[in-house]
Design a protein around this motif. Sequence first.
Motif, short mmCIF file in Angstrom:
data_model
loop_
_atom_site.label_atom_id
_atom_site.label_comp_id
_atom_site.label_asym_id
_atom_site.label_seq_id
_atom_site.Cartn_x
_atom_site.Cartn_y
_atom_site.Cartn_z
N THR A 125 45.51 31.65 44.17
CA THR A 125 44.23 32.04 44.78
C THR A 125 44.44 33.13 45.82
O THR A 125 43.65 34.08 45.93
N PRO A 162 35.51 31.69 41.88
CA PRO A 162 36.40 32.40 42.81
C PRO A 162 35.80 32.45 44.21
O PRO A 162 34.60 32.74 44.37
N GLY A 214 39.50 30.95 40.80
CA GLY A 214 39.04 31.61 39.59
C GLY A 214 40.18 31.80 38.62
O GLY A 214 41.32 31.39 38.86
N ASP A 262 42.67 36.10 44.07
CA ASP A 262 41.33 36.12 44.67
C ASP A 262 41.35 36.67 46.09
O ASP A 262 40.29 36.80 46.71
#
Length: 842
Positions: free
Chosen positions: A460, A567, A594, A464
């Motif tokens: 992440t 996300p 995501g 992201d």
Amino acid sequence: MTRFLPLIEDSQGPLFDALNRIGPVILNAPVPEILPAHPYLLLDRNSPPDIDQIIGWLDAGVEKIILPLASAKQVIGAIPEDRILLLLDVANVSAVSDRVRSGVSGVLLKTPEIDLDMISSISKFFANSAIHVLSDSSSPPSTFSVRALLSSGANLVLPSSQLTLSPTTTAQLNVADLFLAPITSDRPDGLFPTIVSTESGHSLGLVYSSIESVRESIVTGKGVYQSRKHGLWRKGETSGATQDVVSIRLDCDSDSLEFKVVQHGSGFCHLAQPSCFGDLPGLPALESVLKSRFENAPAGSYTKRLFDDPELLRSKIMEEADELCRAQTKEEVSFEAADLIYFALTKCVSFGVGIIDIEKSLDKKAKRVTRRPGNAKPQWSSSSSPSSQKPSASQSALALPTDHDAPIRMRSSDLSTVSQEERALLLRRPVLKSDEMIAKVKPIVSEVLKRGDAALLEFTAKFDKAQLTSTCIFPPYSKSSMELPLDVKDAIDQAYANIKKFHQAQSDGSTLKVETMPGVVCSRFARPIARVGLYIPGGTAILPSTALMLGVPAQVAGCKEIVFATPPRPDGSISPEVMYVAQLIGASAVLKAGGAQAVAAMAYGTETVPKVDKIFGPGNQWVTAAKMLVQNDTDALVSIDMPAGPSEVLVIADYTANPAFVAADLLSQAEHGVDSQVVLVAVSLSEDQLSAIEEQVDKQARALPRVDIMRQSVAKSIIVKASSVEEAIGFSNDYAPEHLIMHLENAGQYVKMIDNAGSVFVGPYTPESCGDYASGTNHTLPTNGYARQFSGVNTLSFQKHITSQEITSAGLKILGPVVATLADCEGLGAHANAVRIRLGAL
């Protein structure tokens, strides 16, 4: 900010040089060999315009063409409106048609005297257009009139004969006085904050200017500023770090200045560095190093080898270009692009070409009116066979123009003339390289399976760009996470109600019972899938609609656990629209992740992420590949909704269709992404009718925020000409589109002919957008031709059906011998024994 335009009679000399530093100038034809920056060209003649010559001037660097009314009428449509100014006598304003008014970017108004009331009235007539005012008077306007005109928002045009570099007189106005007429200062000392930057816009420092210092800079072309302690500051006068002024501009509020300069010597800063904010980063830093290496490279350095060996440099440029073309991830693309830029800039520096020269070339190309087709040369095209030199209809439909200013157009094919092979190509979608993508997502999925939350948080942060300390949000959800404007909340509530009503009607709550023979009763009943994971994309757009389309049927079906995955934003939060939907449908968790990592977390579960039994939702190729991977892994024991591909629409239109409606429907899908699939099937439409649709596509696309995406997706899209509605629907059934929109006379009567489509939109007032958001049907639909085999998501997608049977002793006496005989036939004695032992007991 242009507020003053000089009309030049002589494009040489100190006055011309000074005027060229402070903005555009108006030239009379003929055009000089060396153009100033951003020139306007005045063609004040009544002879028919030579459009080819005008286009040639625009391509050569002329910013705008100024034409009288008769000439403007003839070039509107052939030349972009933002490149045309209308030359107009004040008495002729009433003769301007709506077509002319909307086909130009402004007006050069010739008037006997400056009448502010009249100019204000004309400004309203030419709404959203620039108004330039040229007085016929032989003497310049007063300073008061100049200030009044500029404050009204109009621009002043003066012939160079009324301008001077000397102090203002009754016969001539000083250039600096005119340039600074609109400027204001809120400082007690009356100075103006001034940003000094390189030609490419990189900041060198902040200084202050006065009217006196600006006047001297305009005249001399040197950097002159106002020191708050020592008066006039002629940059480099003692240090030798002088500046050549390229341009001087006012900001939008006319209270500060920007000087773009060429800096010489040790740099702008008194600390002998390029900028007061330190060294210039990125490309300027690379250019500086390369220039230094070119002049005095250390022996044995790699850069010196590149300068000394053109063949090596050529090979490296080609190698890095190839690696960039092969790159598949954001990180790979940025890495390979950096390498390519390094070698390309090395080539540029060896020929004395700097970044500013490249930028000027880009700017010039962006303003060209004529364009090359943009096709690849034969040695770089995908096929070098002779047959590839002239593309087929289907190949033309897939060609991508690289010209951003060209009309936004689709490609055409005619079903009556294409071969079977070409028709098959028209039905094809882009090849989805599933094996390649699965290989790329497999390491991500494996890491989440092995390391759980730790891997999820790492991915992440990497993909992201959010640094998180927890993976999920659990109810009750805070009010602050769901704060929305009232109109957005009301819209979501109405969409929720409509979608819920339609999906409740689909719910299978009854038990089906059938007595297949006396004493033998078979039943079927529905049960919800206990745990579902719903993927809500969050890339180029927030998608609360997808949260509704997946969450509502899951809620209606009675799923016990509903996990959202979406996300996070860079600050780690989830969009309030999605959080509000999560609260509405009773989501049991919201996973802040995501991509493939989110799919893996839901498929296997982690320390904090609940494991699910089925995963739903659209996503990019990484999400799709991860879904395909986990559904085939027995460790996951998870299923998915359907195969996914780029968004699609097919529109069938006949003579009754409104061109604006058709174009809007095509663009509503084209904006999803550059790989969106958009098809128009035109039923016996004339060339004029097709042109009307194409003009609307171009016009509407340019007015929409995602025009850059649509330029590419529309260029790949096709118009298929059909001779009848039946032929059009036959093509559509073969294509099996995600969305089918029918702009047909009595469209409803043709629905019974539709065999393959995700969802059908019937008639002129049924835009696909309504199905996407709030009519009640579901927008998660099969793409890529899978509408032949799959339904869109519905309530039954979140349920499974269980069958049961109950047989009485009398029923078994009749059915048992049949079963035993079939079991003996298959050699399965235990199956037959289970029946016979009961029959023996009876």
